[in-house]
Design a protein around this motif. Structure first.
Motif, PDB file in Angstrom:
ATOM      1  N   LEU A  86       0.812  -1.215   0.000  1.00 11.91           N
ATOM      2  CA  LEU A  86       0.000   0.000   0.000  1.00 11.91           C
ATOM      3  C   LEU A  86       0.851   1.274   0.000  1.00 11.91           C
ATOM      4  O   LEU A  86       0.509   2.244  -0.676  1.00 11.91           O
ATOM      5  CB  LEU A  86      -0.950  -0.003   1.207  1.00 11.91           C
ATOM      6  CG  LEU A  86      -1.922   1.177   1.285  1.00 11.91           C
ATOM      7  CD1 LEU A  86      -2.876   1.196   0.100  1.00 11.91           C
ATOM      8  CD2 LEU A  86      -2.720   1.148   2.582  1.00 11.91           C
ATOM      9  N   PRO A 108      -7.221  -1.793  -3.510  1.00 14.27           N
ATOM     10  CA  PRO A 108      -6.568  -3.049  -3.900  1.00 14.27           C
ATOM     11  C   PRO A 108      -7.508  -3.863  -4.788  1.00 14.27           C
ATOM     12  O   PRO A 108      -8.723  -3.871  -4.569  1.00 14.27           O
ATOM     13  CB  PRO A 108      -6.311  -3.755  -2.569  1.00 14.27           C
ATOM     14  CG  PRO A 108      -7.037  -2.997  -1.530  1.00 14.27           C
ATOM     15  CD  PRO A 108      -7.479  -1.683  -2.068  1.00 14.27           C
TER      16      PRO A 108
ATOM     17  N   HIS B 123      -0.997   3.364  10.948  1.00 14.74           N
ATOM     18  CA  HIS B 123      -0.974   3.702   9.516  1.00 14.74           C
ATOM     19  C   HIS B 123      -2.178   4.567   9.174  1.00 14.74           C
ATOM     20  O   HIS B 123      -3.303   4.245   9.567  1.00 14.74           O
ATOM     21  CB  HIS B 123      -0.992   2.429   8.672  1.00 14.74           C
ATOM     22  CG  HIS B 123      -0.548   2.666   7.263  1.00 14.74           C
ATOM     23  ND1 HIS B 123      -1.353   3.275   6.331  1.00 14.74           N
ATOM     24  CD2 HIS B 123       0.629   2.415   6.635  1.00 14.74           C
ATOM     25  CE1 HIS B 123      -0.689   3.360   5.178  1.00 14.74           C
ATOM     26  NE2 HIS B 123       0.516   2.854   5.344  1.00 14.74           N
ATOM     27  N   ALA B 125      -3.927   4.803   6.694  1.00 20.88           N
ATOM     28  CA  ALA B 125      -4.993   4.141   5.927  1.00 20.88           C
ATOM     29  C   ALA B 125      -6.010   3.478   6.854  1.00 20.88           C
ATOM     30  O   ALA B 125      -7.053   3.026   6.403  1.00 20.88           O
ATOM     31  CB  ALA B 125      -4.393   3.109   4.968  1.00 20.88           C
ATOM     32  N   ASP B 171      -5.509  -7.242   3.532  1.00 27.94           N
ATOM     33  CA  ASP B 171      -6.058  -7.206   2.172  1.00 27.94           C
ATOM     34  C   ASP B 171      -5.544  -6.039   1.339  1.00 27.94           C
ATOM     35  O   ASP B 171      -5.393  -6.160   0.128  1.00 27.94           O
ATOM     36  CB  ASP B 171      -7.592  -7.184   2.224  1.00 27.94           C
ATOM     37  CG  ASP B 171      -8.151  -8.461   2.843  1.00 27.94           C
ATOM     38  OD1 ASP B 171      -7.395  -9.458   2.895  1.00 27.94           O
ATOM     39  OD2 ASP B 171      -9.313  -8.464   3.270  1.00 27.94           O
ATOM     40  N   ALA B 172      -5.319  -4.885   1.973  1.00 28.86           N
ATOM     41  CA  ALA B 172      -4.789  -3.748   1.208  1.00 28.86           C
ATOM     42  C   ALA B 172      -3.262  -3.771   1.234  1.00 28.86           C
ATOM     43  O   ALA B 172      -2.614  -2.923   0.671  1.00 28.86           O
ATOM     44  CB  ALA B 172      -5.307  -2.427   1.771  1.00 28.86           C
ATOM     45  N   ARG B 173      -2.721  -4.754   1.921  1.00 30.07           N
ATOM     46  CA  ARG B 173      -1.285  -4.939   2.070  1.00 30.07           C
ATOM     47  C   ARG B 173      -0.584  -3.703   2.624  1.00 30.07           C
ATOM     48  O   ARG B 173       0.279  -3.114   1.972  1.00 30.07           O
ATOM     49  CB  ARG B 173      -0.662  -5.359   0.745  1.00 30.07           C
ATOM     50  CG  ARG B 173       0.270  -6.537   0.964  1.00 30.07           C
ATOM     51  CD  ARG B 173       0.900  -7.003  -0.295  1.00 30.07           C
ATOM     52  NE  ARG B 173       0.207  -8.160  -0.860  1.00 30.07           N
ATOM     53  CZ  ARG B 173       0.640  -8.818  -1.924  1.00 30.07           C
ATOM     54  NH1 ARG B 173       1.725  -8.423  -2.545  1.00 30.07           N
ATOM     55  NH2 ARG B 173      -0.015  -9.859  -2.381  1.00 30.07           N
ATOM     56  N   ILE B 174      -0.996  -3.322   3.830  1.00 32.32           N
ATOM     57  CA  ILE B 174      -0.261  -2.280   4.552  1.00 32.32           C
ATOM     58  C   ILE B 174       1.048  -2.918   5.004  1.00 32.32           C
ATOM     59  O   ILE B 174       1.035  -3.950   5.661  1.00 32.32           O
ATOM     60  CB  ILE B 174      -1.082  -1.780   5.765  1.00 32.32           C
ATOM     61  CG1 ILE B 174      -2.322  -1.024   5.265  1.00 32.32           C
ATOM     62  CG2 ILE B 174      -0.231  -0.889   6.664  1.00 32.32           C
ATOM     63  CD1 ILE B 174      -3.249  -0.528   6.354  1.00 32.32           C
ATOM     64  N   PRO B 175       2.195  -2.336   4.586  1.00 32.81           N
ATOM     65  CA  PRO B 175       3.457  -3.031   4.852  1.00 32.81           C
ATOM     66  C   PRO B 175       3.832  -3.007   6.334  1.00 32.81           C
ATOM     67  O   PRO B 175       3.493  -2.066   7.055  1.00 32.81           O
ATOM     68  CB  PRO B 175       4.468  -2.243   4.029  1.00 32.81           C
ATOM     69  CG  PRO B 175       3.880  -0.885   3.891  1.00 32.81           C
ATOM     70  CD  PRO B 175       2.387  -1.056   3.900  1.00 32.81           C
ATOM     71  N   ARG B 187       4.486  10.277   8.780  1.00 31.87           N
ATOM     72  CA  ARG B 187       4.065   9.062   9.475  1.00 31.87           C
ATOM     73  C   ARG B 187       4.338   9.154  10.973  1.00 31.87           C
ATOM     74  O   ARG B 187       3.560   8.657  11.783  1.00 31.87           O
ATOM     75  CB  ARG B 187       4.770   7.843   8.860  1.00 31.87           C
ATOM     76  CG  ARG B 187       4.371   7.546   7.411  1.00 31.87           C
ATOM     77  CD  ARG B 187       2.974   6.979   7.317  1.00 31.87           C
ATOM     78  NE  ARG B 187       2.837   5.815   8.162  1.00 31.87           N
ATOM     79  CZ  ARG B 187       3.233   4.595   7.826  1.00 31.87           C
ATOM     80  NH1 ARG B 187       3.756   4.370   6.648  1.00 31.87           N
ATOM     81  NH2 ARG B 187       3.068   3.600   8.656  1.00 31.87           N
TER      82      ARG B 187
END
Lengths: 118, 420
Positions: A86, A108, B123, B125, B171-175, B187
């Motif tokens: 993301l 996504p 995060h 998001a 699912d949104a692939r937050i690292p 951040r």
């Protein structure tokens, strides 16, 4: 992972010159991310006055003039990208010209098996 | 083994849980790539510890032992489930080879894991209330029940926030990563905002009967300490200073009956001198950097108050000066209001009142009870009793917090005494 970057902005806001500048900058961005292997597709869309909405209810087709919803900012284009995560997708979204005036929504993409490939 | 012996080992395991479980969890999340799997592995590892440590004694490096055991348990569990779902066999194999490298849990990368966990939980998001819930659950180790009690919500609400946040991370692939240098300032701001929000929720509950919920403030201060240990950025130092200096007044800011006592009326001998000393030295450290941000400036203001023997003997010239800088770096109507209150102390109530009236005339703080309370207070000092009453009443109608309401009612009653 694939991400869809949906570009929302006030479609009345840009003059013809500004629109051309936006296209040029977006094309440039597409080339830059393509060289990193992150580009999949991108296009601007005609304004919502060109939109047609289609619904099928009880087997009957309902075709109406206009977009799905009247909003202050309209979907004006998209990028489909391939990003590691993301944060990488957000970094690309922030480089889209409309991000400075409107909004870029990062979604996504769900990969489902069996879709035709090129 | 004797009963006493078993009891002793259990106490040791509990102590290790308190000091190490969050670090172990942070590393397991990185190794296993999934919050839920890591939590399960953490539980399994401690279950094995209770059994094995009472037989063999506590290992030399309990943290490494727990990470390694948790990882093994996770791979083992996946293998067992693979009998039902073949796709897991490959996953278990991948996981095993990917994480077999022992240096993956050496001290350096483990410290980074704690930062990764903090940045992932905060995060942008994720919705703000989920950032708070995730931080308290995953970083501080509070239970969902404890978080719900602290925020006066129901446990299922908090549980749902956490489930949704984990789903979005996946699912949104937050690292699971410390942000890049370019992203770090923004951040870090988000992390500091979460920490300060937790602190304020503890320091001044937004509704309900109790003005202070010490546990949350304590948690926020602990978080602030972890943060400056891992990432000594000036604003992180400034925020810890600010929290310590505000918290130093805790014992003085409410009466035994739970009533609010204003700064000017507080018994300063009740202020916590250790916290003031630590906060003040942290302010100096943050100010000595060239990058001075809003938390550091607010901490510097709090430090001036902390050093003053009384409200009258406060260095109001310095406080007004600091508010001037603050309104340039972080302009907001609330900062302007505080600036006006400081001007009233330096130059007299009518100078402050003119500034507050200008802010209210702009319509910015019309619904902010403290703006009306501040205005009322200045009118009272100027003997403009009718105006003071109107403003206190307006303030009263705008606050939901019981101690604040009682305070305003007392002020209103005092006005009536004056006029009668």
């Amino acid at each position: 992972m694939k991400y869809m970057l949906l570009i929302y902005g006030d479609e009345q806001a840009l003059s013809e010159t500004e629109r051309q500048e936006c296209y040029t900058e977006s094309t440039q961005l597409a080339h830059e991310i393509n060289s990193n292997g992150q580009y999949l597709a991108a296009n601007p869309l005609h304004p919502t006055s060109m939109a047609t909405s289609v619904r099928v209810r009880n087997g009957k087709r309902l075709v109406t003039d206009g977009p799905f919803a009247e909003t202050r900012e309209q979907l004006g284009g998209y990028f489909l990208i391939d990003a590691k995560n993301l944060d990488e997708a957000i970094a690309i979204a922030a480089r889209i010209p409309t991000a400075r005036k409107g909004t870029v929504e990062v979604r996504p993409v769900i990969e489902i098996p069996g879709l035709p490939t090129e | 083994m004797s009963k006493d012996e078993t009891e002793r080992v259990r106490e040791q395991v509990d102590a290790v849980y308190r000091s190490e479980s969050r670090q172990v969890l942070a590393t397991l999340i990185r190794l296993l790539g999934d919050f839920d799997a890591a939590e399960e592995a953490l539980h399994d590892a401690f279950a094995v510890a209770v059994e094995q440590w009472s037989r063999d004694g506590v290992p030399a490096n309990p943290r490494a032992w727990l990470v390694s055991t948790g990882r093994f348990k996770a791979i083992d569990g996946m293998r067992r489930r693979a009998r039902l779902d073949a796709s897991l066999t490959e996953l278990a194999k991948q996981l095993e080879s990917r994480t077999s490298d022992a240096e993956q849990w050496d001290d350096g990368s483990v410290e980074d894991d704690r930062l990764r966990l903090i940045f992932t939980c905060c995060h942008p998001a994720l919705p703000p209330e989920a950032q708070v819930a995730m931080t308290l659950r995953e970083v501080c180790g509070l239970t969902t029940d404890e978080i719900a009690r602290a925020f006066l919500t129901k446990p299922p609400t908090i549980a749902q926030r956490i489930v949704r946040a984990k789903a979005k991370i996946r699912d949104a692939r937050i690292p699971y990563a410390v942000p890049s240098k370019t992203d770090l300032p923004d951040r870090l701001d988000a992390v500091l905002r979460v920490v300060y929000l937790v602190f304020n929720e503890g320091y001044s509950a937004s509704s309900g009967g109790s003005l202070t919920r010490h546990d949350l403030s304590g948690e926020a201060i602990r978080l602030g300490r972890v943060l400056i240990e891992l990432l000594p950025e000036p604003e992180a130092v400034g925020l810890l200073a600010l929290m310590l200096l505000q918290d130093s007044r805790r014992a003085a800011r409410t009466s035994p009956t739970g009533d609010l006592i204003l700064l000017e009326d507080q018994d300063r001998s009740l202020w916590n001198r250790d916290q003031i000393a630590e906060g003040t030295s942290l302010v100096e450290r943050a100010l000595s950097s060239r990058r001075i941000g809003p938390y550091t400036l607010q901490a510097a203001i709090a430090a001036v108050h902390a050093q003053a023997p009384s409200a009258a003997a406060t260095d109001w010239v310095r406080i007004v000066g600091l508010y001037d800088v603050l309104s340039q770096t972080d302009p907001s109507p609330v900062v302007e209001l505080n600036h006006a209150a400081a001007v009233a102390m330096r130059d007299g109530p009518s100078a402050g009142l003119a500034l507050i009236d200008a802010i209210l005339a702009r319509g910015d703080l019309g619904n902010y009870h403290l703006a009306h309370a501040a205005r009322a207070d200045l009118c009272r000092r100027l003997g403009r009793t009718a105006e003071a009453r109107t403003s206190y009443e307006r303030a009263l109608s705008l606050t939901q917090q019981e101690p604040e309401q009682r305070f305003l009612k007392r002020r209103l009653a005092a006005l009536s005494d004056q006029t009668s």
